[in-house]
Structures are given as C-alpha cells and as structure tokens.
Design an enzyme around this catalytic site. Structure first.
Site, PDB file in Angstrom:
ATOM      1  N   ARG A 123     -33.943  46.179 -52.149  1.00  7.54           N
ATOM      2  CA  ARG A 123     -34.501  47.086 -53.164  1.00  7.54           C
ATOM      3  C   ARG A 123     -34.457  48.541 -52.684  1.00  7.54           C
ATOM      4  O   ARG A 123     -33.664  49.344 -53.181  1.00  7.54           O
ATOM      5  CB  ARG A 123     -35.940  46.640 -53.504  1.00  7.54           C
ATOM      6  CG  ARG A 123     -36.531  47.294 -54.742  1.00  7.54           C
ATOM      7  CD  ARG A 123     -37.070  48.695 -54.540  1.00  7.54           C
ATOM      8  NE  ARG A 123     -38.085  48.796 -53.496  1.00  7.54           N
ATOM      9  CZ  ARG A 123     -38.539  49.946 -53.025  1.00  7.54           C
ATOM     10  NH1 ARG A 123     -38.076  51.100 -53.492  1.00  7.54           N
ATOM     11  NH2 ARG A 123     -39.441  49.964 -52.055  1.00  7.54           N
ATOM     12  N   CYS A 128     -34.777  57.074 -51.018  1.00  8.50           N
ATOM     13  CA  CYS A 128     -35.333  57.081 -52.358  1.00  8.50           C
ATOM     14  C   CYS A 128     -34.579  58.121 -53.161  1.00  8.50           C
ATOM     15  O   CYS A 128     -34.509  59.282 -52.756  1.00  8.50           O
ATOM     16  CB  CYS A 128     -36.826  57.400 -52.340  1.00  8.50           C
ATOM     17  SG  CYS A 128     -37.482  57.538 -54.021  1.00  8.50           S
TER      18      CYS A 128
HETATM   19  P1  HMG Z   1     -39.986  57.829 -68.925  1.00 10.97           P
HETATM   20  O1  HMG Z   1     -38.701  58.468 -69.236  1.00 10.97           O
HETATM   21  O2  HMG Z   1     -41.223  58.668 -68.902  1.00 10.97           O
HETATM   22  O3  HMG Z   1     -40.173  56.545 -69.846  1.00 10.97           O
HETATM   23  O4  HMG Z   1     -39.808  57.141 -67.513  1.00 10.97           O
HETATM   24  P2  HMG Z   1     -41.034  56.346 -71.170  1.00 10.97           P
HETATM   25  O5  HMG Z   1     -42.273  55.573 -70.828  1.00 10.97           O
HETATM   26  O6  HMG Z   1     -41.202  57.660 -71.870  1.00 10.97           O
HETATM   27  O7  HMG Z   1     -40.043  55.436 -72.044  1.00 10.97           O
HETATM   28  C1  HMG Z   1     -38.791  55.940 -72.456  1.00 10.97           C
HETATM   29  C2  HMG Z   1     -37.859  54.802 -72.814  1.00 10.97           C
HETATM   30  O8  HMG Z   1     -37.568  54.028 -71.640  1.00 10.97           O
HETATM   31  C3  HMG Z   1     -38.399  53.810 -73.821  1.00 10.97           C
HETATM   32  O9  HMG Z   1     -37.303  53.373 -74.613  1.00 10.97           O
HETATM   33  C4  HMG Z   1     -38.888  52.664 -72.975  1.00 10.97           C
HETATM   34  O10 HMG Z   1     -38.897  51.404 -73.641  1.00 10.97           O
HETATM   35  C5  HMG Z   1     -37.861  52.656 -71.876  1.00 10.97           C
HETATM   36  P3  HMG Z   1     -37.111  53.883 -76.125  1.00 10.97           P
HETATM   37  O11 HMG Z   1     -38.375  53.465 -76.803  1.00 10.97           O
HETATM   38  O12 HMG Z   1     -36.988  55.393 -75.999  1.00 10.97           O
HETATM   39  O13 HMG Z   1     -35.870  53.167 -76.528  1.00 10.97           O
HETATM   40  N1  HMG Z   1     -38.430  52.091 -70.638  1.00 10.97           N
HETATM   41  C6  HMG Z   1     -37.933  51.061 -69.949  1.00 10.97           C
HETATM   42  N2  HMG Z   1     -36.826  50.307 -70.096  1.00 10.97           N
HETATM   43  C7  HMG Z   1     -36.641  49.324 -69.196  1.00 10.97           C
HETATM   44  N3  HMG Z   1     -37.490  49.049 -68.183  1.00 10.97           N
HETATM   45  C8  HMG Z   1     -38.590  49.784 -67.998  1.00 10.97           C
HETATM   46  C9  HMG Z   1     -38.831  50.844 -68.899  1.00 10.97           C
HETATM   47  N4  HMG Z   1     -39.823  51.742 -69.004  1.00 10.97           N
HETATM   48  C10 HMG Z   1     -39.580  52.498 -70.058  1.00 10.97           C
HETATM   49  N5  HMG Z   1     -39.432  49.513 -66.996  1.00 10.97           N
HETATM   50  C11 HMG Z   1     -40.399  55.414 -65.947  1.00 10.97           C
HETATM   51  C12 HMG Z   1     -40.904  56.492 -66.887  1.00 10.97           C
HETATM   52  C13 HMG Z   1     -41.574  54.954 -65.103  1.00 10.97           C
HETATM   53  C14 HMG Z   1     -39.860  54.266 -66.767  1.00 10.97           C
HETATM   54  C15 HMG Z   1     -39.278  56.012 -65.069  1.00 10.97           C
HETATM   55  O14 HMG Z   1     -39.752  57.175 -64.478  1.00 10.97           O
HETATM   56  C16 HMG Z   1     -38.766  55.081 -64.002  1.00 10.97           C
HETATM   57  O15 HMG Z   1     -38.153  54.054 -64.298  1.00 10.97           O
HETATM   58  N6  HMG Z   1     -38.992  55.415 -62.717  1.00 10.97           N
HETATM   59  C17 HMG Z   1     -38.604  54.574 -61.595  1.00 10.97           C
HETATM   60  C18 HMG Z   1     -38.185  55.399 -60.420  1.00 10.97           C
HETATM   61  C19 HMG Z   1     -37.893  54.499 -59.244  1.00 10.97           C
HETATM   62  O16 HMG Z   1     -37.615  53.325 -59.376  1.00 10.97           O
HETATM   63  N7  HMG Z   1     -37.957  55.082 -58.016  1.00 10.97           N
HETATM   64  C20 HMG Z   1     -37.706  54.353 -56.799  1.00 10.97           C
HETATM   65  C21 HMG Z   1     -38.801  53.403 -56.424  1.00 10.97           C
HETATM   66  S1  HMG Z   1     -40.180  54.189 -55.627  1.00 10.97           S
HETATM   67  C22 HMG Z   1     -39.736  54.284 -53.944  1.00 10.97           C
HETATM   68  O17 HMG Z   1     -38.600  54.057 -53.601  1.00 10.97           O
HETATM   69  C23 HMG Z   1     -40.798  54.582 -52.934  1.00 10.97           C
HETATM   70  C24 HMG Z   1     -41.220  53.349 -52.118  1.00 10.97           C
HETATM   71  O18 HMG Z   1     -40.105  52.809 -51.400  1.00 10.97           O
HETATM   72  C25 HMG Z   1     -42.333  53.708 -51.110  1.00 10.97           C
HETATM   73  C26 HMG Z   1     -41.994  54.929 -50.247  1.00 10.97           C
HETATM   74  O19 HMG Z   1     -40.959  54.929 -49.555  1.00 10.97           O
HETATM   75  O20 HMG Z   1     -42.808  55.860 -50.268  1.00 10.97           O
HETATM   76  C27 HMG Z   1     -41.772  52.224 -53.038  1.00 10.97           C
HETATM   77 MG    MG Z   2     -39.379  53.516 -49.476  1.00  8.49          MG
END
Ligand code: HMG
Ligand code: MG
Length: 311
Positions: A24, A250
């Site tokens: 992931r 990330c």
């Molecule tokens: P947004 O653009 O604000 O989404 O993104 P929204 O809530 O306004 O929705 C917009 C559209 O997206 C809608 O569709 C939703 O249905 C769709 P429409 O009605 O316009 O057709 N949608 C989705 N579709 C599929 N799956 C979903 C989903 N959610 C909404 N889950 C959102 C907000 C949270 C979705 C976005 O910002 C996002 O996906 N972010 C993820 C970023 C990410 O994965 N980053 C990496 C992981 S974190 C990390 O790596 C750190 C970690 O390792 C720890 C560390 O190292 O510190 C964990």
């Molecule tokens: Mg991480």
C-alpha cells in the site's frame, strides 16, 4: 545466508508485530502502475515469508491515487489468505462501502496532525477530516471490523515545519475517542529523532492512550527510522510498520521517501532476540523479485547486503 548474532537486550518486548505496508504505502508512490497480478503475488509472497499483517490496498478516490485504483480487482485475489490480516485504507463512507462489499474486516482511517497535510491529502481541514471519519469508524465497529487510525506528520511537516507535541496528542485522542482500536504514529517525512519519539509516547500515555494501542510508522528520509524504532521499543511499543525492501512514500507529501525497510527491521529484531515470525531469506527474495518488477534496486541496506544487489 548471514544472520546477526543474537544478543538479547533488557526490557524490550519479547515479540513484535510487523505491520507490513509495502503493497500500500510502497506501491501508492510508484510512478508506474504495477499490474494487479504482480501486486497479488507480492502480498502472497509477503505472507509466505511470515508476515501476519499485510496492508493490501486503499479504497480512496482512484483519481487521487491511480496506483491503487485496482482495489476491487486485487482484494478478492487475496481471499485464500485467511490466516493473514489484510487491512485496507478507507478515507470516507464511500471507501468503507467499497471495502465492506468485498468482505474487508480490517480498515484504517488516516488523519493528519497538521492542517497543510489534511488539506493536501484529504481536501479537508483536520476537524473536517475527523468529522468524515466518525461515521466510518462507527459503522466499521458496528460491523465488527478492526479499525486502525493513522496519524500523519506527528514529528514535522514539509509546509509547517516542527509540529508541537500537544497538537499531535489532540488529534490522536480524537481518533481513539472515536473508537479506533489502534493508533499508528506517522513520521511521514522521516524527520523524527529518538527522544522526540519517546516524548510523544510519554505524552500520549499521560493523556490516557496506552502504549499497547500504539504502533509506529517511520519513513527513513534521514536514516533515522531504525533508531526511532528502537526508541519506541524501549518505551514498550510492540507494533512496528515497515515496508518490504523500503518501498514507499506518500504522493501528497513532498519529501516523503520510503518507509523503514522490513528487512532492516527484522535484522535488528532478530539480533535483539525479538520474535517476529518472519523468514528473512524469503522476505529478501521477495524484495529482490519486486525490485526486478519495478526495474530498480531496493534501497534497503539489508536486502542489498544479503542479495549482493548492485546500486
Ligand atoms: P474529494 O475530492 O474532497 O471528494 O476527495 P468528495 O468527498 O468531494 O467526493 C467527490 C467525488 O469522489 C464523488 O463522486 C465521490 O463519490 C467520489 P461524484 O459524486 O462527484 O461522482 N469519491 C470516491 N470514489 C471512490 N472511492 C472513494 C471516494 N470518495 C469520494 N473513497 C478524498 C476526498 C478523501 C476522497 C480524497 O482526498 C482521497 O481519496 N484522498 C486519499 C489520499 C491518499 O490516499 N493518500 C495516501 C494515503 S495517506 C499516507 O500515505 C500516510 C500514511 O502512510 C501514514 C504516514 O506515512 O504518515 C498512512
Ligand atoms: Mg506512510
């Protein structure tokens, strides 16, 4: 194969659970999209090497992380791994629906200690993202799912610099109060140092978060991940996140590089006499195989030393 001489240390956990994040955190940051079959083989090989928790993928918006857009295809390909915990990242109810529909029963929400990263990663303020997670955690718990709460930028942030400990504690407590079963403290950009880690852990304990509920998630940008891990073990932490071969980063945090390499972690733990259940030879072979798939050598020092891989 060379293995470290075992010299146990006093007052460290007898066993450490490694939370493997290569499939992931590692693959989400690859420029190329790894074929789903290769991801499935990667997870199977990690499990065969003895890892009991293998974070599989994310049910996030596919446009935000295209590298993991095949979650619906991948997750069912892991159905035979019934003895392995396969957590998946879920940011919101839409993500939870997708995960639960496939029978996932371990999920992780992911919060930020800083406003800048909350905005960059979740398009929300910190409090808006907590409000987004609340129904996710409540529904997941009602479904008897295990919930991990990630907390990013616990030690520093690329936009905001140093992050005050109390700011981290506030969001950590909010995640625990929401019902998260465990908390993973993320050093997203790898700037932590050992006493900083111990200070945060002590402060969290002070505020009622027990060490038993805490895991550590170190990225290795400044080569501190293993020292920070030892500092956490000395505090009693026994859940450590790592990524096979040191894959990772990330996409929404500038300067986030790979996670602590699982092989480097296992080498140290094995030398300390701490049980992990992991076969270092099988794990190294897996990372060498994955490096071949990605077309570049693993950054893990242990993988290179054990496989004589050239840089
Ligand atoms: P947004 O653009 O604000 O989404 O993104 P929204 O809530 O306004 O929705 C917009 C559209 O997206 C809608 O569709 C939703 O249905 C769709 P429409 O009605 O316009 O057709 N949608 C989705 N579709 C599929 N799956 C979903 C989903 N959610 C909404 N889950 C959102 C907000 C949270 C979705 C976005 O910002 C996002 O996906 N972010 C993820 C970023 C990410 O994965 N980053 C990496 C992981 S974190 C990390 O790596 C750190 C970690 O390792 C720890 C560390 O190292 O510190 C964990
Ligand atoms: Mg991480």
């Amino acid at each position: 194969m060379t293995l470290p001489m075992v010299v146990p240390a006093q007052d460290l956990p007898a066993r450490v659970r490694i939370h493997e994040v290569g499939a992931r955190d590692g693959l989400q940051n690859e420029k190329s999209v790894v074929p789903t079959e290769v991801k499935a083989e990667f997870v199977h090989r990690l499990a065969a090497a003895g890892l009991t928790t293998v974070e599989a993928t994310s049910f996030v918006h596919p446009k935000w992380v295209p590298q993991l857009a095949d979650a619906e295809q991948l997750f069912p390909m892991l159905g035979d791994l019934s003895d392995v915990a396969l957590p998946v990242l879920v940011p919101n109810e839409r993500g939870l629906d997708r995960a639960l529909a496939l029978g996932a029963h371990r999920i992780a929400v992911f919060a930020s200690a800083t406003e800048s990263f909350a905005k960059a990663n979740l398009n929300r303020t910190v409090d808006e993202s907590l409000a987004m997670f609340e129904p996710v955690v409540a529904r997941a718990k009602a479904d008897r799912a295990h919930v991990r709460g990630y907390l990013s930028m616990c030690f520093g942030d690329p936009w905001e610099g140093a992050v005050p400990v109390q700011q981290v504690v506030r969001v950590a407590k909010a995640l625990m109060d929401m019902g998260c079963d465990e908390l993973s403290l993320g050093d997203t950009i790898g700037v932590a140092t050992p006493a900083h880690v111990q200070t945060l852990l002590a402060e969290l304990n002070e505020e009622g978060v027990p060490t038993s509920a805490i895991g550590v998630h170190f990225h290795d940008t400044y080569g501190q991940a293993l020292s920070n891990t030892l500092a956490a073990l000395q505090h009693g932490v026994s859940t450590v996140d790592a990524s096979a071969g040191g894959l990772g980063g990330c996409p929404y945090a500038k300067s986030a590089t790979g996670n602590l390499a699982t092989e480097d972690l296992v080498w140290m733990l094995q030398g300390l006499g701490i049980d992990t259940g992991v076969d270092l030879g099988l794990l190294t072979a897996t990372s060498v195989w994955m490096a071949d798939q990605l077309g570049r050598p693993s950054p893990s020092r242990t993988v290179r030393a054990l496989s004589h891989q050239e840089s």
